[in-house]
Design a protein around this motif. Structure first.
Motif: not given
Length: 185
Positions: A60-69
């Motif tokens: 299961a692949l998830f969208s990339s978190p909206d975090l600067e890191a």
């Protein structure tokens, strides 16, 4: 069975901080893999063995978190998955970051993954063809080449490897190779 439950809990603990972010399920994949297809770390040379098509893999692949890191390291997608062996050999659960790199303006992409895995394989004393892992927790890396076959479908040829990097000998590691079909949301 107890080892599998402990391994599943370990993956959930590792995936917990990522799940707390506003991320959504992006893609589900399933495929078949050759178990212990390569005797080594980097898939080079003539150490290939394609005689054991006995694994099924789910991811299961998830969208990339909206975090600067995450943006700073290239916006990888968090991935959790399992490779299950149907011949009584080693299984693994993994949690990793997955980078997908498009190849120019084509439907083809390259893929790299790095994270952690747990296995129910023997720590030591196992007779060949079983592997001796030294410890249950291992590093996980993956590489692949794939294509967006349609708007919501991918096909990926993938190599995965787990190893403890000699932190707890013996360290025979495990390298699997296979083909996955993905469905994007």
């Amino acid at each position: 069975m107890r080892k599998s439950v402990i391994a599943a809990l370990g993956v959930l603990v590792m995936a917990g901080p990522v799940a707390a972010q506003d991320i959504v399920l992006d893609e589900l994949r399933a495929g078949v893999f050759y178990h212990s297809a390569y005797n080594g770390f980097l898939p080079t040379g003539d150490n290939w063995d394609f005689s054991s098509l006995e694994d099924v893999k789910f991811s299961a692949l998830f969208s990339s978190p909206d975090l600067e890191a995450f943006r700073w390291i290239g916006s990888p997608r968090p991935e959790i998955g399992a490779t299950l062996n149907f011949n009584g050999r080693e299984n693994l659960l993994h949690a990793n970051l997955n980078w997908q790199i498009p190849v120019f303006d084509t439907p083809i992409y390259l893929e790299l993954g790095f994270g952690a895995a747990v296995t129910d394989g023997a720590l030591s004393g196992a007779a060949s063809p079983a592997r001796n892992f030294g410890c249950s927790f291992n590093f996980y890396d993956a590489a692949g080449i794939g294509a967006n076959v349609g708007e919501n479908m991918t096909v990926t040829l993938r190599y995965e490897h787990i190893s403890n990097l000699d932190l707890c000998p013996p360290n025979q590691g495990l390298s699997n190779f296979g083909l996955m079909v993905g469905f994007k949301f």
